[in-house]
Design an enzyme around this catalytic site. Sequence first.
Site, PDB file in Angstrom:
ATOM      1  N   CYS A  34     -10.514   0.580   7.442  1.00 54.00           N
ATOM      2  CA  CYS A  34      -9.905   1.825   7.922  1.00 54.00           C
ATOM      3  C   CYS A  34     -10.479   3.060   7.222  1.00 54.00           C
ATOM      4  O   CYS A  34     -10.555   4.131   7.825  1.00 54.00           O
ATOM      5  CB  CYS A  34      -8.395   1.781   7.709  1.00 54.00           C
ATOM      6  SG  CYS A  34      -7.912   1.250   6.060  1.00 54.00           S
ATOM      7  N   GLU A  51       0.850  -1.205   0.000  1.00 52.89           N
ATOM      8  CA  GLU A  51       0.000   0.000   0.000  1.00 52.89           C
ATOM      9  C   GLU A  51       0.884   1.253   0.000  1.00 52.89           C
ATOM     10  O   GLU A  51       0.700   2.178   0.795  1.00 52.89           O
ATOM     11  CB  GLU A  51      -0.918   0.008   1.232  1.00 52.89           C
ATOM     12  CG  GLU A  51      -1.734  -1.262   1.394  1.00 52.89           C
ATOM     13  CD  GLU A  51      -2.672  -1.249   2.583  1.00 52.89           C
ATOM     14  OE1 GLU A  51      -3.881  -1.364   2.375  1.00 52.89           O
ATOM     15  OE2 GLU A  51      -2.183  -1.108   3.725  1.00 52.89           O
TER      16      GLU A  51
HETATM   17  O1  FUB Z   1      -2.822  -0.657   9.335  1.00 54.28           O
HETATM   18  C1  FUB Z   1      -3.953   0.128   9.579  1.00 54.28           C
HETATM   19  C2  FUB Z   1      -4.562   0.585   8.289  1.00 54.28           C
HETATM   20  O2  FUB Z   1      -4.976  -0.537   7.520  1.00 54.28           O
HETATM   21  C3  FUB Z   1      -3.625   1.319   7.367  1.00 54.28           C
HETATM   22  O3  FUB Z   1      -3.491   2.667   7.635  1.00 54.28           O
HETATM   23  C4  FUB Z   1      -4.243   1.067   6.048  1.00 54.28           C
HETATM   24  O4  FUB Z   1      -3.376   1.331   4.986  1.00 54.28           O
HETATM   25  C5  FUB Z   1      -4.640  -0.374   6.154  1.00 54.28           C
HETATM   26  O5  FUB Z   1      -3.573  -1.214   5.877  1.00 54.28           O
HETATM   27 ZN    ZN Z   2      -7.892   3.140   4.701  1.00 56.32          ZN
END
Ligand code: FUB
Ligand code: ZN
Length: 638
Positions: free
Chosen positions: A401, A307
């Site tokens: 999230c 990501e």
């Molecule tokens: O790890 C917590 C959240 O979940 C991250 O900020 C997002 O990118 C997702 O991976």
């Molecule tokens: Zn998110």
Amino acid sequence: MDESRDEPRGPVEPTASAAGALRPSWRYRVSGGFWEERMRVNREVTIPLGPERLEEAGNLENFRLAAGGGSGPYQGPVFSDSDVYKWLEAAAWEQGREPSPTLAGLQAPMTRLVASAQAPDGYLNTFYQCHPERDPHFSELTFGHELYCAGHLFQAAVAAVRSGGSTELLGVSGRFASHLATVFGPDRRQGVPGHPEVEMALVELYREGGDARCLELARYFVDARGNRLLPLERFDSPYFQDHLPVRKATTPEGHAVRALYLAAGAADVAAETGDATLLDSLRVQWDNMVASKTYLTGGLGSRWEGEAFGDPFELPPDLAYCETCAAIASVMWSWRMLLATGDPSFADLIERTMFNAVIAGVSLDGTRFAYVNPLQVRSTGEQVSERSAGYGRRAWFGCACCPANVMRTLSSWEHYFVTVSPAGVQLQQFGTGTFSAMTPAGPATLLVNTDYPWDGELDIEVLDAPGGSWELSVRAPGWCREPTGRLNGREDLEPTGGYLRATRAWVPGDRLEVRLPMPARRTSADPRVDAVRGCVALERGPLVYCFEGADLPGGADLERVVLPEGPLGTRALAGLTAGAVGLGVDALSLDIETSDGLYKTPSDPTPTGSTELRLTAIPYFAWGNRDIGAMRVWVPRA
Ligand code: FUB
Ligand code: ZN
């Protein structure tokens, strides 16, 4: 800022001694137009859905379990608590905007539930409380998310008190922060959170309660990072921004949300400690991010793997990750940089990101969410994950999230509109509404009328003014070639330093007419971005446009469309959002024959023919609200 005035305060409130060119002003009151609709849907539809979805996903049951009253196993990812906290934060900001008994009825039991799960020593994390075999706490910093969840708790607590609500979460947060201060620090346990977030939250807790240990701990986490303290798991140190101290970094690297939350927290630490070196390094990182790692929409993160940010100019439109949370984190960071420097470029990026990358993350009816926000979806694309945009927005996610992050962002958005300085007041974002601000001469109230972003006229009227002289500044957006201002129908204003400014002893009835001409424009892709070299995108004002399969004549294929030069027209769009303006453009659909079934065309790639089309481009944020299908922002030139 006049602390005696009973005004809801916002997510970032530097102390009186903090370094910074600007201060947040009082909340803007959006009363009509574009943002009113988006915020109303957020308040009336999206936020009320939250508790139901959190119940279905097990987040709330986890708290019952941790408090000793639940049944069954822990559910969801290790950071499930954070979704609850983000929802509580969103609800709190809404209470500050206008009390809502409905939301209060949802907030109060959730707040009590959270408080009931706190351990006697202040610790609170339902995953670890439900997994006592994984003690000791904070021994899995790389992916444990205990500090990340703590950060979201602290932000929810601050939102509640700044909106005139309950102090219960602030008490919970204070106890948890005290606990953290006994665990981490230069003379105690050496470690940093695998996912930054707690840094900015600790600074805000310090700002709210004055506990210097919170600021010290935030500073420690920022300073300690980059020294490879995190045991590696699944990814290398750059994913965690643990390969290089923040001060030495020149560009954001690794997991995008982690990098951007860290930068936001570091900006807070720099402001409160007067650390100019840290701020300078953040400025370099921000400039490089904007120059080579930011999508046209403001979206960030070009790699699904991790990501993460990619290399400079690695910005593929179809493979883009552009997590909604990363766009939100960028807004949070840019806001802090705007306050620190006064440079309106930061407000420009906030505007671009909010209008495009952030609000694309929620459907226009407020019920479904995007996690990944690419700039192209292929008609034939295979969707690899529930996060794939080609599935369309979804009701919720296993890793949820983004949804509550959008909720809290829209519910606090009015706090990002106006800043104040020793010289006067700066209008940074635009929407119909009123605002009061503390000028050097005393409080003033102004009214803004506009159809922004559909048209670039802002009519600003002074309703109430203190008498003395002060400067009123209106951001002249970077996208606008010829911003102009006219005072009381006579005096013309030229932009200086990115603002249209007028200084005078304002009196009620004074009017400033700002004109931000927004002809539709073609934006050429930087040739260094290989994936879109030779392509063009359409923009108008702060909006990025896209083409959607739904607008193509039957059977036409978006991957074959090219754009010849020619005029761009505007047209009203029905069925999306009030007042929406589309762009009309002539296009060609190419007949392409492949030589032998492979992707290549014959040695002469000239198409065998083409069909003329008249297409309508729609604002990117509105894509995927009709039939889900192909979409693209960047289109090859004919
Ligand atoms: O790890 C917590 C959240 O979940 C991250 O900020 C997002 O990118 C997702 O991976
Ligand atoms: Zn998110």
